[in-house]
Write a protein that holds these residues in place. Structure first.
Motif, PDB file in Angstrom:
ATOM      1  N   GLN A  66       0.836  -1.204   0.000  1.00 27.50           N
ATOM      2  CA  GLN A  66       0.000   0.000   0.000  1.00 27.50           C
ATOM      3  C   GLN A  66       0.874   1.258   0.000  1.00 27.50           C
ATOM      4  O   GLN A  66       0.603   2.207  -0.730  1.00 27.50           O
ATOM      5  CB  GLN A  66      -0.924   0.001   1.213  1.00 27.50           C
ATOM      6  N   THR A 105       2.471   1.677  -3.539  1.00 25.42           N
ATOM      7  CA  THR A 105       1.556   2.032  -4.627  1.00 25.42           C
ATOM      8  C   THR A 105       0.844   3.354  -4.413  1.00 25.42           C
ATOM      9  O   THR A 105       0.246   3.877  -5.355  1.00 25.42           O
ATOM     10  CB  THR A 105       0.505   0.923  -4.847  1.00 25.42           C
ATOM     11  N   SER A 106       0.898   3.908  -3.189  1.00 26.27           N
ATOM     12  CA  SER A 106       0.184   5.167  -2.935  1.00 26.27           C
ATOM     13  C   SER A 106       1.092   6.370  -2.770  1.00 26.27           C
ATOM     14  O   SER A 106       0.600   7.495  -2.686  1.00 26.27           O
ATOM     15  CB  SER A 106      -0.690   5.020  -1.680  1.00 26.27           C
ATOM     16  N   LYS A 107       2.399   6.148  -2.751  1.00 29.50           N
ATOM     17  CA  LYS A 107       3.301   7.291  -2.539  1.00 29.50           C
ATOM     18  C   LYS A 107       3.298   8.223  -3.742  1.00 29.50           C
ATOM     19  O   LYS A 107       3.061   7.792  -4.871  1.00 29.50           O
ATOM     20  CB  LYS A 107       4.717   6.810  -2.211  1.00 29.50           C
ATOM     21  N   LYS A 108       3.540   9.487  -3.474  1.00 24.85           N
ATOM     22  CA  LYS A 108       3.521  10.497  -4.526  1.00 24.85           C
ATOM     23  C   LYS A 108       4.802  11.291  -4.530  1.00 24.85           C
ATOM     24  O   LYS A 108       5.470  11.439  -3.588  1.00 24.85           O
ATOM     25  CB  LYS A 108       2.341  11.424  -4.343  1.00 24.85           C
TER      26      LYS A 108
END
Length: 92
Positions: free
Chosen positions: A86, A89-92
């Motif tokens: 998670q 895949t969610s880091k920006k």
């Protein structure tokens, strides 16, 4: 999908072998002694395959640091892997 990575100076290989894992009833397998992670991707679900990779990588990390008992704790490994996936895949 990745095919290689390093942990603690050891080069690991990632392969897909649907037949072998289907025969074993597994989605993934971490073999520390061979520095090998084997994945099953016969479900054609890329997210499940990625999550399985992270699960097996957590096993590889724990085994690499000598935490063999913790590596056998599938509940811990799965929970850690899901959160790590998670994060990734969610880091920006």
């Amino acid at each position: 999908m990745i095919s290689r990575f390093s942990l603690g100076g050891v080069k690991w290989k990632v392969v897909v072998d649907n037949k072998r894992l289907d025969d074993m009833g597994l989605l993934g397998l971490c073999e520390h002694s061979k520095s090998l992670i084997t994945l099953y991707d016969g479900l054609r679900n890329p997210e499940l395959t990625d999550q399985t990779l992270y699960h097996e990588v957590v096993h590889a990390i724990l085994d690499s640091i000598g935490e063999y008992e913790l590596s056998q704790n599938e509940k811990f490994v799965q929970q850690f892997a899901v959160l790590l996936h998670q994060f990734e895949t969610s880091k920006k």
